[in-house]
Design a protein around this motif. Structure first.
Motif, PDB file in Angstrom:
ATOM      1  N   ILE A   1       0.764  -1.260   0.272  1.00  0.00           N
ATOM      2  CA  ILE A   1      -0.086  -0.405   0.165  1.00  0.00           C
ATOM      3  C   ILE A   1       0.888   1.024   0.224  1.00  0.00           C
ATOM      4  O   ILE A   1       1.910   1.094   0.686  1.00  0.00           O
ATOM      5  CB  ILE A   1      -0.747  -0.091   0.820  1.00  0.00           C
TER       6      ILE A   1
ATOM      7  N   TYR B   1       1.081   4.835   0.537  1.00  0.00           N
ATOM      8  CA  TYR B   1       1.087   5.638   1.820  1.00  0.00           C
ATOM      9  C   TYR B   1       1.711   6.911   2.564  1.00  0.00           C
ATOM     10  O   TYR B   1       2.882   5.988   3.132  1.00  0.00           O
ATOM     11  CB  TYR B   1       0.236   6.240   2.852  1.00  0.00           C
TER      12      TYR B   1
ATOM     13  N   LYS C   1       2.024  10.050   4.200  1.00  0.00           N
ATOM     14  CA  LYS C   1       1.417  11.489   4.585  1.00  0.00           C
ATOM     15  C   LYS C   1       2.750  11.165   6.195  1.00  0.00           C
ATOM     16  O   LYS C   1       2.967  10.970   6.953  1.00  0.00           O
ATOM     17  CB  LYS C   1      -0.018  11.001   5.137  1.00  0.00           C
TER      18      LYS C   1
ATOM     19  N   HIS D   1       5.776   8.834   7.571  1.00  0.00           N
ATOM     20  CA  HIS D   1       5.288   7.290   6.370  1.00  0.00           C
ATOM     21  C   HIS D   1       5.545   6.677   5.971  1.00  0.00           C
ATOM     22  O   HIS D   1       6.258   5.750   6.139  1.00  0.00           O
ATOM     23  CB  HIS D   1       3.510   7.299   6.589  1.00  0.00           C
TER      24      HIS D   1
ATOM     25  N   HIS E   1       8.827   5.454   7.763  1.00  0.00           N
ATOM     26  CA  HIS E   1       9.122   4.032   7.689  1.00  0.00           C
ATOM     27  C   HIS E   1       9.061   2.591   7.293  1.00  0.00           C
ATOM     28  O   HIS E   1       9.432   1.894   7.003  1.00  0.00           O
ATOM     29  CB  HIS E   1       8.224   4.631   9.371  1.00  0.00           C
ATOM     30  N   ASN E   2       8.008   3.434   6.352  1.00  0.00           N
ATOM     31  CA  ASN E   2       7.693   2.611   5.264  1.00  0.00           C
ATOM     32  C   ASN E   2       8.852   1.717   4.516  1.00  0.00           C
ATOM     33  O   ASN E   2       9.065   0.815   3.539  1.00  0.00           O
ATOM     34  CB  ASN E   2       6.240   2.627   4.089  1.00  0.00           C
TER      35      ASN E   2
ATOM     36  N   ASP F   1       5.979  -2.038   7.572  1.00  0.00           N
ATOM     37  CA  ASP F   1       4.747  -2.670   6.924  1.00  0.00           C
ATOM     38  C   ASP F   1       3.628  -2.468   8.017  1.00  0.00           C
ATOM     39  O   ASP F   1       3.776  -1.760   9.000  1.00  0.00           O
ATOM     40  CB  ASP F   1       3.803  -4.689   6.709  1.00  0.00           C
ATOM     41  N   CYS F   2       2.034  -1.015   6.625  1.00  0.00           N
ATOM     42  CA  CYS F   2       1.064  -1.130   7.498  1.00  0.00           C
ATOM     43  C   CYS F   2       1.028  -1.852   8.863  1.00  0.00           C
ATOM     44  O   CYS F   2       0.770  -1.449   9.917  1.00  0.00           O
ATOM     45  CB  CYS F   2       0.211  -0.647   7.099  1.00  0.00           C
TER      46      CYS F   2
ATOM     47  N   PHE G   1      -1.317   1.500  16.691  1.00  0.00           N
ATOM     48  CA  PHE G   1      -1.496   3.130  17.387  1.00  0.00           C
ATOM     49  C   PHE G   1      -2.901   2.841  16.162  1.00  0.00           C
ATOM     50  O   PHE G   1      -2.708   2.281  15.592  1.00  0.00           O
ATOM     51  CB  PHE G   1      -0.617   3.640  16.011  1.00  0.00           C
TER      52      PHE G   1
ATOM     53  N   VAL H   1      -5.960   3.837  13.094  1.00  0.00           N
ATOM     54  CA  VAL H   1      -5.404   4.930  12.344  1.00  0.00           C
ATOM     55  C   VAL H   1      -6.498   6.036  12.239  1.00  0.00           C
ATOM     56  O   VAL H   1      -6.691   6.051  11.058  1.00  0.00           O
ATOM     57  CB  VAL H   1      -5.974   4.146  10.963  1.00  0.00           C
ATOM     58  N   LYS H   2      -6.184   7.007  13.191  1.00  0.00           N
ATOM     59  CA  LYS H   2      -6.485   8.085  12.753  1.00  0.00           C
ATOM     60  C   LYS H   2      -5.359   8.778  13.764  1.00  0.00           C
ATOM     61  O   LYS H   2      -5.539   8.402  15.027  1.00  0.00           O
ATOM     62  CB  LYS H   2      -7.869   8.562  13.275  1.00  0.00           C
TER      63      LYS H   2
ATOM     64  N   LYS I   1      -4.095  11.231  16.584  1.00  0.00           N
ATOM     65  CA  LYS I   1      -4.428  12.447  17.807  1.00  0.00           C
ATOM     66  C   LYS I   1      -5.418  11.439  17.821  1.00  0.00           C
ATOM     67  O   LYS I   1      -6.172  11.641  19.426  1.00  0.00           O
ATOM     68  CB  LYS I   1      -4.419  13.652  17.752  1.00  0.00           C
TER      69      LYS I   1
END
Ligand code: HEC
Ligand code: HEC
Ligand code: HEC
Ligand code: HEC
Ligand code: HEC
Ligand code: HEC
Length: 252
Positions: A170, A172, A174, A192, A195-196, A200-201, A209, A211-212, A214
């Motif tokens: 995937i 991503y 951000k 991101h 780290h990617n 992996d996600c 964490f 997935v939103k 804060k």
């Protein structure tokens, strides 16, 4: 002390030991091992109970060739010492260590090689570290290696998968600005994309964490220092929490 003398004293303190001053101000960080041993572990969930010495696993040596996701997603190793049920039978079967230590990808799971893993010695192989490290971009903490730069500069090309037909990754990328709860503390940044390169996600979402932004409860430095959230990796394998500025770039 007179005020000018006090100011001079403080200025000197910060000039001489900016890191120590920043660290000591808030937290007790665990002592750091030698760079060659940072991320090394002796696996002894069942070894000694079954008459063999603990097995040595060295993160620096393996991450030079493989991303974290290969082991911590595809092969099913947990990111918590002594919790994965690695046995001699499963290794012989091509699971866990045996997925690679099969005589092709890496040295085989054969009687002449038992002792190469079952060393019982955390420092075995440390002599090879310096020759590797001098070829890598450097930092001041952990293994003293900038693992992100090493990949970006093409000095390392760790494998992302061992599968013939891996699922599509995937995309991503951000960047997140994570405001610290304290007014004097500059925000931490989370990329991101960086780290990617390694993960992996599924290494972070949804177990560590939400997935939103804060919305993750109890996400603060105290818990980081307990080995949770960022501290899960950034105390044990990735550069440690001592490197304040790398996460809080405006902290000097
Ligand atoms: C590639 C590394 C590696 C090699 C090679 C290896 N082992 Fe292991 N072995 C491990 C690891 C890791 C564990 C799990 C240790 C733990 O957490 O206690 C383990 C566990 C064991 C155990 C305890 C668990 C059980 O199944 O009873 C025995 C016994 C054992 N190994 C024997 C051997 C023998 C005999 C050989 C040589 C034929 C060998 N191992 C080669 C990595 C290795
Ligand atoms: C070749 C396989 C392999 C690779 C690659 C790998 N790990 Fe591990 N990792 C392990 C094994 C094996 C353990 C011990 C698991 C156990 O004892 O149950 C472990 C344990 C850990 C732990 C827990 C350590 C502790 O003291 O509790 C963390 C955190 C971790 N790994 C993070 C990472 C990160 C981050 C990366 C990538 C930079 C990475 N690992 C790459 C195999 C690997
Ligand atoms: C994703 C593949 C992979 C996995 C999984 C893996 N290894 Fe390795 N390992 C390698 C490679 C490649 C080397 C270096 C090449 C070689 O020496 O054959 C290596 C080297 C080693 C060495 C260095 C030994 C020496 O004498 O130089 C040890 C010790 C070791 N692995 C232990 C383990 C243990 C213990 C596990 C399981 C907990 C494990 N490895 C899982 C690929 C892997
Ligand atoms: C190293 C850990 C890590 C990895 C790997 C990771 N994330 Fe995240 N992600 C986070 C953190 C930390 C947050 C912020 C959580 C918070 O503030 O509560 C986050 C937040 C998010 C958000 C919400 C962003 C927003 O603005 O609200 C999305 C969507 C997301 N991640 C998707 C992904 C995807 C897709 C992947 C894989 C390509 C991925 N993440 C890999 C740590 C990670
Ligand atoms: C699952 C493991 C894991 C978690 C959780 C994690 N990281 Fe990382 N992080 C890594 C790895 C692997 C690297 C590569 C560098 C290294 O290993 O030293 C890295 C690198 C970084 C970098 C360096 C980026 C660069 O360009 O050099 C920053 C900054 C960072 N992490 C911040 C965070 C923050 C903030 C959190 C918590 C919100 C976090 N990380 C959580 C594994 C993790
Ligand atoms: C791996 C990345 C990382 C490193 C290294 C790091 N921090 Fe943080 N820090 C964070 C994140 C993420 C937050 C924000 C948590 C949140 O969303 O509340 C934070 C928050 C804080 C806070 C606010 C209070 C709190 O508990 O949230 C303070 C104070 C702080 N950091 C100080 C430091 C100091 C001093 C260092 C160096 C010793 C340091 N940090 C190293 C990621 C890091």
């Amino acid at each position: 002390m007179h005020r000018p003398a006090l100011l001079l004293f403080l200025a000197l303190l910060f000039a001489l030991a900016p890191q120590a001053a920043a660290k000591g101000r808030y937290f007790d960080l665990p002592p750091l091992p030698d760079p060659a041993l940072y991320g090394n572990r002796l696996l002894n969930r069942s070894a000694e109970k079954n008459g063999v010495k603990p097995a040595l696993f060295s993160h620096w040596l393996h991450r030079a060739k493989y991303t974290c996701r290969v082991c911590h997603v595809e092969l099913g190793f947990n990111m918590e010492l002594g919790t994965t049920e690695i046995t001699e039978a499963r290794n012989q079967h091509g699971e866990y260590c045996g997925a690679c230590h099969d005589g092709k990808e890496a040295f085989g799971h054969t009687p002449d090689n038992c002792d190469r893993c079952h060393t019982g010695d955390l420092t075995a192989g440390a002599d090879k570290f310096n020759a590797f490290a001098v070829t890598m971009p450097r930092t001041s903490y952990g293994n003293n290696i900038d693992w992100v730069k090493a990949v970006k500069e093409g000095k390392l090309q760790p494998k992302r998968t061992l599968l013939a037909n891996p699922p599509q990754a995937i995309a991503y990328d951000k960047d997140l600005k994570l405001d610290a709860g304290w007014t004097m503390i500059p925000p931490a940044f989370f990329s991101h994309a960086d780290h990617n390169l390694w993960l992996d996600c599924a290494n972070c979402h949804p177990d560590i964490f939400n997935v939103k932004k804060k919305t993750t409860a109890h996400f603060s430095m105290r818990y980081n220092l307990d080995g949770k959230f960022c501290g899960l990796c950034h105390l044990r394998v990735s550069f440690p929490l001592d490197d304040c500025d790398r996460c809080h770039p405006a902290m000097h």
